[in-house]
Design a protein around this motif. Structure first.
Motif, PDB file in Angstrom:
ATOM      1  N   LEU A  39       0.807  -1.231   0.000  1.00  0.00           N
ATOM      2  CA  LEU A  39       0.000   0.000   0.000  1.00  0.00           C
ATOM      3  C   LEU A  39       0.836   1.275   0.000  1.00  0.00           C
ATOM      4  CD1 LEU A  39      -2.976  -0.947   2.385  1.00  0.00           C
ATOM      5  CD2 LEU A  39      -2.916  -0.924  -0.113  1.00  0.00           C
ATOM      6  N   LEU A  79      -6.876   5.980   2.997  1.00  0.00           N
ATOM      7  CA  LEU A  79      -7.984   6.059   2.042  1.00  0.00           C
ATOM      8  C   LEU A  79      -9.312   6.186   2.788  1.00  0.00           C
ATOM      9  CD1 LEU A  79      -8.967   5.878  -0.924  1.00  0.00           C
ATOM     10  CD2 LEU A  79      -9.122   3.401  -0.641  1.00  0.00           C
ATOM     11  N   LEU A  92      -7.387   2.096  -5.852  1.00  0.00           N
ATOM     12  CA  LEU A  92      -7.975   0.749  -5.964  1.00  0.00           C
ATOM     13  C   LEU A  92      -6.940  -0.255  -6.484  1.00  0.00           C
ATOM     14  CD1 LEU A  92     -11.634   1.474  -7.233  1.00  0.00           C
ATOM     15  CD2 LEU A  92     -10.809   1.124  -4.905  1.00  0.00           C
ATOM     16  N   PHE A 133      -1.244   4.142   4.753  1.00  0.00           N
ATOM     17  CA  PHE A 133      -2.058   4.364   3.553  1.00  0.00           C
ATOM     18  C   PHE A 133      -3.400   4.916   3.996  1.00  0.00           C
ATOM     19  CE2 PHE A 133      -5.210   2.610   0.509  1.00  0.00           C
ATOM     20  CZ  PHE A 133      -4.630   2.867  -0.726  1.00  0.00           C
TER      21      PHE A 133
HETATM   22  P1  TGC Z   1     -15.216   1.731  -9.968  1.00  0.00           P
HETATM   23  O1  TGC Z   1     -15.990   2.438 -11.033  1.00  0.00           O
HETATM   24  O2  TGC Z   1     -15.451   0.281  -9.762  1.00  0.00           O
HETATM   25  O3  TGC Z   1     -13.667   1.925 -10.226  1.00  0.00           O
HETATM   26  C1  TGC Z   1     -13.059   3.161 -10.525  1.00  0.00           C
HETATM   27  C2  TGC Z   1     -11.869   2.876 -11.434  1.00  0.00           C
HETATM   28  O4  TGC Z   1     -10.963   1.976 -10.775  1.00  0.00           O
HETATM   29  C3  TGC Z   1     -10.826   0.748 -11.515  1.00  0.00           C
HETATM   30  N1  TGC Z   1     -10.800  -0.326 -10.497  1.00  0.00           N
HETATM   31  C4  TGC Z   1      -9.711  -0.985 -10.134  1.00  0.00           C
HETATM   32  N2  TGC Z   1      -8.454  -0.949 -10.576  1.00  0.00           N
HETATM   33  C5  TGC Z   1      -7.565  -1.776  -9.990  1.00  0.00           C
HETATM   34  N3  TGC Z   1      -7.867  -2.612  -8.983  1.00  0.00           N
HETATM   35  C6  TGC Z   1      -9.122  -2.676  -8.504  1.00  0.00           C
HETATM   36  N4  TGC Z   1      -9.401  -3.493  -7.500  1.00  0.00           N
HETATM   37  C7  TGC Z   1     -10.110  -1.843  -9.086  1.00  0.00           C
HETATM   38  N5  TGC Z   1     -11.424  -1.668  -8.852  1.00  0.00           N
HETATM   39  C8  TGC Z   1     -11.839  -0.738  -9.731  1.00  0.00           C
HETATM   40  C9  TGC Z   1     -12.043   0.690 -12.407  1.00  0.00           C
HETATM   41  O5  TGC Z   1     -11.795  -0.076 -13.538  1.00  0.00           O
HETATM   42  C10 TGC Z   1     -12.270   2.155 -12.717  1.00  0.00           C
HETATM   43  O6  TGC Z   1     -11.313   2.539 -13.676  1.00  0.00           O
HETATM   44  P2  TGC Z   1     -11.706   3.614 -14.839  1.00  0.00           P
HETATM   45  O7  TGC Z   1     -10.475   3.704 -15.646  1.00  0.00           O
HETATM   46  O8  TGC Z   1     -12.885   2.997 -15.551  1.00  0.00           O
HETATM   47  O9  TGC Z   1     -12.058   4.864 -14.095  1.00  0.00           O
HETATM   48  O10 TGC Z   1     -15.404   2.533  -8.608  1.00  0.00           O
HETATM   49  P3  TGC Z   1     -16.606   2.566  -7.601  1.00  0.00           P
HETATM   50  O11 TGC Z   1     -16.589   3.898  -6.941  1.00  0.00           O
HETATM   51  O12 TGC Z   1     -17.855   2.051  -8.256  1.00  0.00           O
HETATM   52  O13 TGC Z   1     -16.108   1.549  -6.467  1.00  0.00           O
HETATM   53  C11 TGC Z   1     -16.378   0.269  -6.496  1.00  0.00           C
HETATM   54  C12 TGC Z   1     -15.907  -0.486  -5.225  1.00  0.00           C
HETATM   55  C13 TGC Z   1     -17.039  -0.616  -4.227  1.00  0.00           C
HETATM   56  C14 TGC Z   1     -15.539  -1.861  -5.738  1.00  0.00           C
HETATM   57  C15 TGC Z   1     -14.687   0.184  -4.539  1.00  0.00           C
HETATM   58  O14 TGC Z   1     -15.022   1.425  -4.049  1.00  0.00           O
HETATM   59  C16 TGC Z   1     -14.118  -0.667  -3.414  1.00  0.00           C
HETATM   60  O15 TGC Z   1     -13.300  -1.546  -3.665  1.00  0.00           O
HETATM   61  N6  TGC Z   1     -14.510  -0.400  -2.124  1.00  0.00           N
HETATM   62  C17 TGC Z   1     -13.898  -1.036  -0.972  1.00  0.00           C
HETATM   63  C18 TGC Z   1     -12.907  -0.081  -0.347  1.00  0.00           C
HETATM   64  C19 TGC Z   1     -11.752  -0.759   0.319  1.00  0.00           C
HETATM   65  O16 TGC Z   1     -11.458  -1.919   0.072  1.00  0.00           O
HETATM   66  N7  TGC Z   1     -11.025  -0.014   1.118  1.00  0.00           N
HETATM   67  C20 TGC Z   1      -9.808  -0.513   1.720  1.00  0.00           C
HETATM   68  C21 TGC Z   1      -9.011   0.593   2.366  1.00  0.00           C
HETATM   69  S1  TGC Z   1      -7.333   0.190   2.671  1.00  0.00           S
HETATM   70  C22 TGC Z   1      -7.382  -0.955   3.886  1.00  0.00           C
HETATM   71  O17 TGC Z   1      -8.376  -1.437   4.301  1.00  0.00           O
HETATM   72  C23 TGC Z   1      -6.071  -1.373   4.380  1.00  0.00           C
HETATM   73  S2  TGC Z   1      -6.081  -2.599   5.584  1.00  0.00           S
HETATM   74  C24 TGC Z   1      -4.468  -2.979   5.466  1.00  0.00           C
HETATM   75  C25 TGC Z   1      -3.924  -3.900   6.442  1.00  0.00           C
HETATM   76  O18 TGC Z   1      -3.794  -3.555   7.631  1.00  0.00           O
HETATM   77  O19 TGC Z   1      -3.524  -5.003   6.006  1.00  0.00           O
END
Ligand code: TGC
Ligand code: FAD
Length: 387
Positions: free
Chosen positions: A103, A135, A240, A133
């Motif tokens: 990250l 976010l 992401l 990190f």
């Molecule tokens: P969405 O339209 O899906 O995506 C926006 C743009 O991003 C691209 N994309 C990705 N690229 C790479 N990897 C991924 N996993 C990707 N997911 C999406 C996508 O293709 C798009 O690109 P472009 O060129 O078309 O603009 O965005 P959305 O706003 O609809 O979001 C969808 C969603 C719900 C999947 C996303 O917001 C999400 O994954 N939410 C979960 C958030 C999350 O996981 N947060 C984690 C924070 S960090 C953390 O927890 C660290 S813990 C660390 C530790 O201690 O180990």
């Protein structure tokens, strides 16, 4: 025929290269010798065993799957095995390594300037500088696209204001990768710990990931030079894509936690004598142990195939979502069942399942909750986002 190894039922180790096996054995030794003797106390006293950082660094585990900049240049299967062995010790240690490598070093490595890379990557690989990190925000982590933290241009600098919540390593970090909305879309910035207006506060009294530091970050008009912006990070896809790297490590890591729990339950079932026989002789206990073994085996296979796809540059982030969902669920179910098999002893910290079970409550939530990963897979299958 050789007997089956209960921790490698399908002989997946046979499909590892000598180098991959050696990496796994080295980290396993480190966990057995240096982590397991201290982890119960660290968990109980809500303490991250920070004194292990120099050893983790000297083993080359920080940013181990990157080339150059004093990184070990291992493949992604090796990185997965590192995560698996560390999390067999504790999710907190794997979290530390995930955040530092996947990250923080990853966005600098993939999206930073040469100057940023030279300044941060070698020092981070050596464990001399720590990163976090930022976010997630207090108003909801699942939907980072609605972040409120914003950055405004001011001459050659940026002024950043906002708050980040639940940030691993926050209070000990020398540098925070902070994601902020700007007039030009989402951008990533390297915020340094002594920049005026930047403060952190530790989140205490957690019942999960107690051997890990989790913090809030506050940014009050922090002046950040444009030289600290990651030029390759444009749009929400940038953070992401970092999540994809860290989620990949989690897919492997949680299998380590599950193995630790299953191992303890299996050993205990052979010595716990009830109704005149060890409980391992009963049908129900054998079914439960077999089910743990089956789930772990499936998780191991998924992680290994994901690693091979990543090394072949064919891995899709939706595959990572399915594996993160499956393997966290597997580990959680195995940990809970192992806890139960240990009876009352299972509620004490001397037995590892309760610690892993509590840790896994965080791991199944962070880096995208189980529901979010189900919905990411659902979107892939149907073409409709149901978030
Ligand atoms: P969405 O339209 O899906 O995506 C926006 C743009 O991003 C691209 N994309 C990705 N690229 C790479 N990897 C991924 N996993 C990707 N997911 C999406 C996508 O293709 C798009 O690109 P472009 O060129 O078309 O603009 O965005 P959305 O706003 O609809 O979001 C969808 C969603 C719900 C999947 C996303 O917001 C999400 O994954 N939410 C979960 C958030 C999350 O996981 N947060 C984690 C924070 S960090 C953390 O927890 C660290 S813990 C660390 C530790 O201690 O180990
Ligand atoms: P919310 O997003 O508020 O979700 C609440 C519930 O709603 C969940 O059950 C969720 O699945 C459900 N839900 C959400 N959307 C939908 C929907 N559309 N349909 C149905 N159900 C839905 N973040 C960082 O940025 N950096 C870190 O280093 C970091 N470290 C962490 C360390 C720990 C120990 C923990 C616990 C968290 C950490 N996080 C970090 C934050 C983590 O990524 C978030 O907690 C996670 O993304 C979920 O966000 P939330 O807690 O705000 O839950």
């Amino acid at each position: 025929m050789e007997p089956i190894d209960p921790y490698d039922f399908f002989r997946l180790k046979d499909s590892l290269t000598d180098d991959e096996r050696q990496v796994q054995e080295t980290v396993a030794r480190f966990v057995d010798d240096r982590v397991l003797p201290v982890i119960d106390e660290a968990f109980e006293s809500h303490r991250f065993p920070q004194d292990l950082i120099p050893e983790i660094a000297s083993l080359g585990l920080l940013g181990c799957n990157y080339e150059g900049y004093d990184c070990a240049g291992l493949n992604n299967v090796c990185y997965g095995l590192v995560c698996q062995e560390l999390e067999r010790g504790d999710s907190g240690l794997r979290s530390f390594v995930s955040v530092q490598g996947s990250l923080v070093m990853y966005p600098i490595y993939a999206m930073g300037t040469e100057e940023q890379k030279q300044r941060w990557l070698p020092a981070m690989a050596r464990g001399e500088k720590i990163g976090c990190f930022g976010l997630t925000e207090p108003d909801g982590g699942s939907d980072p696209g609605t972040m409120k933290t914003h950055a405004k241009r001011d001459g050659g600098d940026w002024l950043i204001s906002g708050a980040k919540m639940w940030i691993t390593n926050g209070c000990i970090a020398d540098v925070a990768v902070v994601w902020a909305e700007t007039d030009e879309g989402v951008r990533g910035f390297l915020v340094e710990k002594d920049m005026p207006g930047y403060t952190t506060r530790e989140i205490k009294r957690k019942m999960s990931l107690r051997a890990s530091i989790t913090s809030e970050l506050f940014l009050d008009n922090v002046r950040v030079p444009d030289a600290n912006r990651l030029p390759g990070a444009e749009g929400l896809g940038a953070p992401l894509s970092c999540l994809t790297q860290a989620r990949y490590g989690i897919c492997w890591g949680v299998i380590g936690a599950a193995i630790a729990c299953y191992q303890e339950a299996l050993d205990y079932s052979k010595v716990r004598v009830l109704f005149g026989k060890p409980i391992s002789h009963t049908q129900t206990v054998q079914r439960r142990l077999s089910d743990m073994s089956r789930r772990i085996t499936l998780g191991q296979m998924m992680a290994l195939q994901l690693g091979r796809l990543k090394d072949d540059k064919k891995m899709h982030h939706t595959q990572v979502s399915m594996a993160k969902w499956n393997n966290c669920r597997t580990a959680m179910d195995v940990a809970r069942d192992a806890r139960d098999l240990l009876g009352a002893s299972g509620i004490c910290v001397e037995c590892c399942p309760i610690r892993h079970m509590l840790n896994l409550e965080s791991v199944i939530t962070y880096e995208g909750t189980e529901t979010i990963h189900e919905l990411i897979v659902g979107r892939e299958l149907t073409g409709h986002a149901a978030f």
